[in-house]
Structure formats: C-alpha cells, structure tokens
Write an enzyme that holds these catalytic residues in place. Sequence first.
Site, PDB file in Angstrom:
ATOM      1  N   HIS A  77      -9.524   1.367   4.881  1.00  0.00           N
ATOM      2  CA  HIS A  77      -8.260   1.569   5.600  1.00  0.00           C
ATOM      3  C   HIS A  77      -8.511   2.533   6.758  1.00  0.00           C
ATOM      4  CE1 HIS A  77      -4.167   2.693   6.559  1.00  0.00           C
ATOM      5  NE2 HIS A  77      -3.783   1.600   5.912  1.00  0.00           N
TER       6      HIS A  77
ATOM      7  N   SER B 104       3.376  -2.171  10.330  1.00  0.00           N
ATOM      8  CA  SER B 104       4.828  -2.243  10.504  1.00  0.00           C
ATOM      9  C   SER B 104       5.438  -3.591  10.113  1.00  0.00           C
ATOM     10  CB  SER B 104       5.210  -1.862  11.947  1.00  0.00           C
ATOM     11  OG  SER B 104       4.834  -0.524  12.216  1.00  0.00           O
TER      12      SER B 104
ATOM     13  N   GLU C 263      -6.913   4.934   7.827  1.00  0.00           N
ATOM     14  CA  GLU C 263      -6.671   6.345   7.492  1.00  0.00           C
ATOM     15  C   GLU C 263      -7.891   6.952   6.790  1.00  0.00           C
ATOM     16  OE1 GLU C 263      -2.960   5.665   5.463  1.00  0.00           O
ATOM     17  OE2 GLU C 263      -2.058   5.088   7.377  1.00  0.00           O
TER      18      GLU C 263
ATOM     19  N   GLY D 106       2.592   2.194  10.769  1.00  0.00           N
ATOM     20  CA  GLY D 106       3.596   3.251  10.613  1.00  0.00           C
ATOM     21  C   GLY D 106       4.334   3.615  11.892  1.00  0.00           C
TER      22      GLY D 106
ATOM     23  N   GLU E 259      -5.423  -4.761  10.614  1.00  0.00           N
ATOM     24  CA  GLU E 259      -4.364  -3.785  10.862  1.00  0.00           C
ATOM     25  C   GLU E 259      -4.639  -3.025  12.158  1.00  0.00           C
ATOM     26  OE1 GLU E 259      -2.351  -2.574   6.913  1.00  0.00           O
ATOM     27  OE2 GLU E 259      -4.139  -1.366   7.125  1.00  0.00           O
TER      28      GLU E 259
ATOM     29  N   LYS F  62       0.104   4.258  -0.304  1.00  0.00           N
ATOM     30  CA  LYS F  62      -0.549   5.453   0.265  1.00  0.00           C
ATOM     31  C   LYS F  62      -0.299   6.666  -0.646  1.00  0.00           C
ATOM     32  CE  LYS F  62      -0.170   3.341   4.769  1.00  0.00           C
ATOM     33  NZ  LYS F  62      -0.075   3.476   6.211  1.00  0.00           N
TER      34      LYS F  62
ATOM     35  N   ASN G 202       0.867  -1.178   0.000  1.00  0.00           N
ATOM     36  CA  ASN G 202       0.000   0.000   0.000  1.00  0.00           C
ATOM     37  C   ASN G 202       0.902   1.225   0.000  1.00  0.00           C
ATOM     38  OD1 ASN G 202      -1.825   2.026   0.515  1.00  0.00           O
ATOM     39  ND2 ASN G 202      -2.303   1.381   2.615  1.00  0.00           N
TER      40      ASN G 202
END
Length: 266
Positions: A104, A222, A106, A182, A176, A12, A10
């Site tokens: 996701h 991660s 985000e 991250g 996730e 992003k 991904n």
Amino acid sequence: MSRKPIIAGNWKMNLLQSQAKEVFEGVKDFCKDYTAQELPTVVIAPVFTSISAVESVKCDCGCGGKKISIAGQNCHWENSGAYTGEISVEMLKDAGCDYVIIGHSERRQYFSETDEMINKKAKAILAGGLIPIICCGETLEQRESGVTDSWISGQIKAALEGISSEDVAKSVIAYEPIWAIGTGKTCDSDEANRVIAMIRNTVKEVAGAEAADSIRILYGGSVKPNTIAEQMSKSDIDGALVGGASLKAESFNEIIANTMKVAVNA
Ligand code: PGA
C-alpha cells in the site's frame, strides 16, 4: 474470461474491536440475503487486534465463511523469528485471513517499503496459501510528468518477479493513484480502466496470457457508493479497494449492492 468482482475494505488504522465487530456485523447482515455466488468476493482488512473479533462472528450465518473473507493489512516474509512488531503469513492464516494487502502506498511512503520487500512478501503469502492484494500507484508529480505507465509497470514487474504464472493468476492487484487516496478526487474511470488494462498487459508480458486473463485488478482511491457503478462498468476494472467508505457498513454495503447491479464481469 469472466472474473468474479472483488470489493475489499481497507480499514487502515481505524476501529477498536467493538466498533470493528459492529461494522462487520452490519456487512454480514447485508450479505445474508444473497448467495456467495451472487455477491462479489467481499474482503475486509481490519487492524491485527480486531481480526479475531471479526473472525469470531464471521461464520455464524451458515455460509461456511464463504461470503466475507478477512485480510491482513501487511505481513513479514519470514515465518517467525526476531522481528519485533511484525506478523507472519502463517500467523495471519492461523487467525483466519485468506488475503493480505501488500505494498500500500502508505506503507511504501511512511514505512519505507521497497519493491524488493513487496516481492518477498508476495512470494511468502502465496507459499503460505493466501492471496496477495498487491497495491501500486503513482504520485501526482509522476502523473503530471507523464511517467505513470512506466512507473506502474515497473512496480508490477518487481512485485511479480520470480512468481509462477499459476500463482500470478490467483493474485490480486489494486491500482491506487496516490493523489486519489482519501482525497475525494476519484480518478476518471476511463483513465483508471486504461491504466488497469496497461497493468494487465504488463502481467501478460511477465506471466503469460492466461494469468493476465485471470488476475483480478481493482481500482482504489476515493471509491464511494456513487462512483462504483461506473467504475465496474469498465472492461478491465474487476472491483475496488475501499478505504474511507468501508468504515461504515451502510456505505460499504451500498458499494457491494451497486457492484451486483453492474454484473459485467460476474
Ligand atoms: P480511500 O482509500 O478509499 O479512503 O481513498 C483507499 C485505500 O487507501 O485503499
């Protein structure tokens, strides 16, 4: 049941077209030494403006496009219309995508995506002949207050609502934990496997045993070249959704290589 592993990158909101092409070429270069059978399902999700750049170099190795698939990072559930700034499943398919990442954290956090929207997107993706990669995950507060399992099974039930068992079977879920994205704080792999087995059980409840056995459930958060082997050795983890480590061909290739070494699910 043997499930073919998936390693999905991904990207992003990163990489301009020339950079995207360079990373993609690096992954393609690595993949050319293996057959599609030997490789996990490799998926890369570039930004929309780089899809055609990577698509243009995707198939020139003679693999017929089977080695690396392209994913959109989001979509709308309508086919076309007055939705400024959005992109439809049909458009992603037209551009060469086989997968679409939806839900996701985000997008849920910064763009207010709801479970209901994610369900509509999943249905549109499947109706359009593409495969959704449905993301779910809990915040650190939720984990600490002990609601991880109920929160995640709720997200999964809502995302899969009204979808046939046959379509659920070909879908992909990515677990996730938000606190692991991250941050360099990977979720302990036994715990990730436990949550993923719980997700599989939830899929069994809503879509039956066959769908639960077939659906591929990934871990994300991660993932690095030195974490993937242990993650892939677990019974229910079928692959990874990789953010940061997918931005360089070297580390992404290492993740693919280490996945192939642990062929538990292959
Ligand atoms: P990360 O991102 O690998 O950089 O933690 C994963 C993701 O958000 O899909």
